[in-house]
Structures are given as C-alpha cells and as structure tokens.
Design a protein around this motif. Structure first.
Motif, mmCIF file in Angstrom:
data_model
loop_
_atom_site.group_PDB
_atom_site.id
_atom_site.type_symbol
_atom_site.label_atom_id
_atom_site.label_comp_id
_atom_site.label_asym_id
_atom_site.label_seq_id
_atom_site.Cartn_x
_atom_site.Cartn_y
_atom_site.Cartn_z
ATOM 1 N N GLY A 98 -10.615 -4.667 3.331
ATOM 2 C CA GLY A 98 -10.572 -4.299 4.744
ATOM 3 C C GLY A 98 -9.738 -3.051 4.980
ATOM 4 N N PRO A 99 -9.637 -2.635 6.238
ATOM 5 C CA PRO A 99 -8.930 -1.397 6.564
ATOM 6 C C PRO A 99 -7.433 -1.508 6.311
ATOM 7 N N SER A 100 -6.807 -0.383 6.037
ATOM 8 C CA SER A 100 -5.353 -0.318 5.871
ATOM 9 C C SER A 100 -4.851 0.889 6.654
ATOM 10 N N PRO A 101 -4.607 0.720 7.943
ATOM 11 C CA PRO A 101 -4.155 1.862 8.752
ATOM 12 C C PRO A 101 -2.841 2.449 8.262
ATOM 13 N N THR A 102 -1.934 1.599 7.779
ATOM 14 C CA THR A 102 -0.660 2.109 7.283
ATOM 15 C C THR A 102 -0.872 3.029 6.092
ATOM 16 N N ARG A 103 -1.778 2.658 5.192
ATOM 17 C CA ARG A 103 -2.067 3.498 4.027
ATOM 18 C C ARG A 103 -2.592 4.861 4.465
ATOM 19 N N VAL A 148 -5.830 9.012 -3.839
ATOM 20 C CA VAL A 148 -4.705 8.164 -3.419
ATOM 21 C C VAL A 148 -5.030 6.726 -3.801
ATOM 22 N N PRO A 149 -4.139 6.047 -4.514
ATOM 23 C CA PRO A 149 -4.447 4.694 -5.000
ATOM 24 C C PRO A 149 -4.614 3.683 -3.873
ATOM 25 N N HIS A 150 -5.473 2.723 -4.123
ATOM 26 C CA HIS A 150 -5.723 1.624 -3.187
ATOM 27 C C HIS A 150 -5.518 0.322 -3.947
ATOM 28 N N LEU A 151 -4.802 -0.615 -3.346
ATOM 29 C CA LEU A 151 -4.553 -1.886 -4.027
ATOM 30 C C LEU A 151 -5.870 -2.604 -4.304
ATOM 31 N N PRO A 152 -6.118 -2.998 -5.553
ATOM 32 C CA PRO A 152 -7.408 -3.603 -5.897
ATOM 33 C C PRO A 152 -7.625 -4.983 -5.284
ATOM 34 N N ASP A 188 11.610 3.141 1.009
ATOM 35 C CA ASP A 188 12.395 2.579 2.123
ATOM 36 C C ASP A 188 11.474 2.142 3.263
ATOM 37 N N TRP A 189 10.457 2.950 3.559
ATOM 38 C CA TRP A 189 9.506 2.579 4.610
ATOM 39 C C TRP A 189 8.813 1.259 4.254
ATOM 40 N N ALA A 190 8.406 1.130 2.996
ATOM 41 C CA ALA A 190 7.694 -0.073 2.563
ATOM 42 C C ALA A 190 8.542 -1.322 2.761
ATOM 43 N N GLU A 191 9.837 -1.217 2.467
ATOM 44 C CA GLU A 191 10.728 -2.366 2.638
ATOM 45 C C GLU A 191 10.810 -2.771 4.107
ATOM 46 N N GLU A 192 10.879 -1.801 4.999
ATOM 47 C CA GLU A 192 10.958 -2.108 6.425
ATOM 48 C C GLU A 192 9.639 -2.692 6.940
ATOM 49 N N GLN A 251 0.839 -1.200 0.000
ATOM 50 C CA GLN A 251 0.000 0.000 0.000
ATOM 51 C C GLN A 251 0.879 1.258 0.000
ATOM 52 N N VAL A 252 1.962 1.225 0.751
ATOM 53 C CA VAL A 252 2.880 2.362 0.800
ATOM 54 C C VAL A 252 3.586 2.524 -0.548
ATOM 55 N N ARG A 253 3.970 1.395 -1.157
ATOM 56 C CA ARG A 253 4.601 1.467 -2.481
ATOM 57 C C ARG A 253 3.664 2.070 -3.520
ATOM 58 N N ALA A 254 2.380 1.764 -3.408
ATOM 59 C CA ALA A 254 1.410 2.326 -4.351
ATOM 60 C C ALA A 254 1.344 3.845 -4.232
ATOM 61 N N ILE A 255 1.437 4.360 -3.010
ATOM 62 C CA ILE A 255 1.439 5.816 -2.813
ATOM 63 C C ILE A 255 2.704 6.414 -3.424
ATOM 64 N N ALA A 256 3.850 5.753 -3.177
ATOM 65 C CA ALA A 256 5.115 6.227 -3.765
ATOM 66 C C ALA A 256 5.023 6.237 -5.282
ATOM 67 N N GLY A 257 4.438 5.176 -5.854
ATOM 68 C CA GLY A 257 4.293 5.104 -7.302
ATOM 69 C C GLY A 257 3.404 6.203 -7.853
ATOM 70 N N ALA A 258 2.356 6.552 -7.103
ATOM 71 C CA ALA A 258 1.447 7.614 -7.546
ATOM 72 C C ALA A 258 2.149 8.965 -7.543
ATOM 73 N N ILE A 259 3.001 9.190 -6.545
ATOM 74 C CA ILE A 259 3.762 10.456 -6.511
ATOM 75 C C ILE A 259 4.714 10.523 -7.694
ATOM 76 N N GLU A 260 5.435 9.428 -7.915
ATOM 77 C CA GLU A 260 6.418 9.407 -9.007
ATOM 78 C C GLU A 260 5.739 9.591 -10.368
ATOM 79 N N ALA A 261 4.600 8.928 -10.555
ATOM 80 C CA ALA A 261 3.902 9.009 -11.837
ATOM 81 C C ALA A 261 3.367 10.406 -12.118
ATOM 82 N N SER A 262 3.112 11.177 -11.051
ATOM 83 C CA SER A 262 2.519 12.500 -11.240
ATOM 84 C C SER A 262 3.557 13.623 -11.281
ATOM 85 N N VAL A 263 4.845 13.266 -11.200
ATOM 86 C CA VAL A 263 5.881 14.296 -11.298
ATOM 87 C C VAL A 263 5.789 14.980 -12.656
#
Length: 333
Positions: free
Chosen positions: A156-161, A148-152, A186-190, A21-33
């Motif tokens: 259920g809830p995603s508090p981290t997202r 903000v993208p959500h994994l399809p 980096d956060w997503a990997e951890e 879910q965190v990677r999806a947010i990172a991807g959305a930021i990168e795609a919108s640069v």
C-alpha cells in the motif's frame, strides 16, 4: 476479533512501518557513501552521490495526486530551498544534465513514467525513482537510475516515504551525507513513537488517531502555516482514499467561506438530513493541523491538532503519521 484474526491489527500493519521506511532511506544513503560497483566495474549510483550537487533545479515528477501532495509537503518543510524546485506532472522541456529529476509514484506500473525515466537517464540527467518495490517501474528503470528502497514486507501507499525521499535529496544538497543519515534516523524514531501512541491496542482516551477518526460533520482540514496547509491537503487526500470525504483550505480561506456553513434554521426539530434545503446540512468541523494552541480563536468547534513546531520537519512528520493512522479506524469507530 475472530479466530485470532484482528482486522484492525492487519490494517495497521503497513502503516506501522512508516518509521522503518524512513530508516531504509537513511540506510541507503549510508551504504552509498562508499561507491559501489556492479559486476562489470561500473559505479552504481546511490543517494549519497547527490551530496553537494549544485543542480540548476530539482524537478519532482509526480505520477498521481497522492505523490503530488507529498512533494508539496516536503517542499514546505525546507525553507529557504537550497535549489530551485519544480513539482509537476509533466517533465519541463528545459530539463537537462544540469538538473536532478525525482520521480515519485504510488503506482507500480506506468508506461509514460517509465519512458520519461529512460529518456531522462539517456540524456545524462541524474534520476531518482521513488515507487513501490519489486514492480515493473523498477525493473524497467535503466542502469544509472537511483532507486529509493522500499520495504519488501509493506504494502500500500507510504506517504512518509514519499515525503522523506524528496526531503532527503533537498537535505543532501547542503549537508554531509552522514548528517542526513542521522537526521533521518532521528525522524524515524519520532515517527515510531507517534505510531505507538496510535496503535489499535490503545483506546480513544489515549489514542490521538482514534480521536480524529470519530470526528463527524462537514470536515475541512486547515491551517495557518505553509507546512500546515500542505499537511491539511495531504491528510484530506489520504482520508478520501479511505472513504472519509473531506476538503482542505487555509484558515483564511475557511474564514471567508464559513458563512456558507451556517444553516438558517433555528427550529429545534429541524433535521438537516431530512429537511435539507441545499445548504450544508452537517455542522462544520474544522481540523486545524499544526495548531500552536488547543483553542482556535474565532473558529468554534474546531479540532486543534497541535505540534511542537509547525516548521520543524519531525513535528509535521509525526502529525502525518497520525493522520495516516486515523484511516485505519474509519470503518470501525
């Protein structure tokens, strides 16, 4: 397991996607640069458009209690805040084009929230929507809403997202978008590492989530740091939503309340469940989040959940993943 069906693995499936879910947010930021445009040539607003925006305030509109706790945790992890931040369940009357609105909801449908989004966009307010994917709230959002993208494949809830979505907007106020992308990656990997250690395939001796799940008694989540107290409150909410009743206090508040948890009985045959007299029957079990040491002075029986740092977001996000993963084991441990 029966007929190849493992209920624990199924229950853990969605939680295992918290890093993704965190990677999806990172991807959305990168795609919108690089600005994107629709079929009519109009620019499609993206998260990267928030980079460097010096808003008068950022208002986080929370549609439910879980979202509110997530926003509080996000706010506690950025100190000092780059801009005035308001966490609310109703839109302030002053909100205007100089502000940014983040709507956070774990509900897919909410007529009042949808109206608030439409009114906000129509007034020229930059509006970010964090909610379940492919739901009425998304389909009702007007053109111009930053979704903000959500994994399809995650339910259920995603508090981290929710936490990271708010963090990302705050980080973009001060940092280059690609730096924010790297930070979130980096956060997503951890988070993935933490969830791997909490997998149902690992037993209690090597699984920190199972260790939390077996704790019984009068559970009180607590901490002595600002992020820790916010995490304790969020953990208490997540656990209660999965049937494990608990409360949250700061360590100072718990110290003042601890005398109410001390039963007056010394009889070795006293059973608090059968002979209760109105005092708290089950023994107090404090769970101390973001603890700096395994031992908590002055709090016997406390369970210390330690972190590398109680102020670095990635350390707290790992503990959030652990608290969430523990809920999988409540009905089985």
């Amino acid at each position: 397991m029966s007929n190849g069906y493992d209920p624990l693995a199924v229950a853990f499936y969605d939680i295992a996607h918290e890093g993704a879910q965190v990677r999806a947010i990172a991807g959305a930021i990168e795609a919108s640069v690089k600005p994107q445009h629709d079929e009519f040539g109009a620019e499609i607003p993206g998260l990267a458009s928030l980079a460097g925006v010096r808003a008068r305030s950022i208002v986080v509109l929370c549609a439910d209690n879980l979202s509110y706790r997530c926003a509080q945790l996000a706010a506690s992890l950025i100190q000092p805040l780059p801009v005035a931040l308001v966490i609310t369940e109703t839109i302030p009357g002053y909100l205007g084009a100089l502000d940014v609105l983040i709507v956070v909801s774990e509900k897919g449908e909410d007529a009042a929230i949808s109206r608030a989004i439409s009114q906000s966009v129509s007034r020229g307010i930059t509006t970010v929507l964090v909610c379940p994917g492919d739901c009425p709230m998304v389909s009702d959002a007007p053109r111009g809403t930053i979704i903000v993208p959500h994994l399809p494949n995650a339910l259920g809830p995603s508090p981290t997202r929710s936490v990271v979505s708010v963090l990302a907007v705050l980080e973009l106020a001060d940092l280059d978008p690609l730096l924010v992308v790297q930070k979130l990656t980096d956060w997503a990997e951890e988070i993935d590492k933490e969830l791997a250690s909490c997998s149902p395939e690992r037993d209690e001796t090597v699984n920190p989530a199972r260790e939390l799940a077996v704790i019984t008694g009068s559970l009180v989540h607590c901490s002595d740091s600002v992020p820790g107290v916010a995490l304790a409150s969020l953990a208490s909410t997540l656990w209660a939503m999965r049937g494990r009743v608990s409360a949250s206090l700061s360590l100072a508040e718990l110290a003042g309340a601890s005398r109410y948890y001390q039963g007056p009985h010394r009889d070795i045959f006293y059973d608090p469940l059968l002979d209760g007299d109105g005092s708290v029957g089950l023994p107090l079990k404090p769970i101390v989040w973001c603890a700096v040491d395994a031992d908590v002075p002055g709090l016997p029986g406390a369970i210390a959940v330690t972190s590398v740092s109680n102020s670095v977001p990635v350390s707290v996000l790992r503990l959030l993943a652990r608290a969430f993963a523990a809920t999988v084991f409540f009905s089985t441990e």
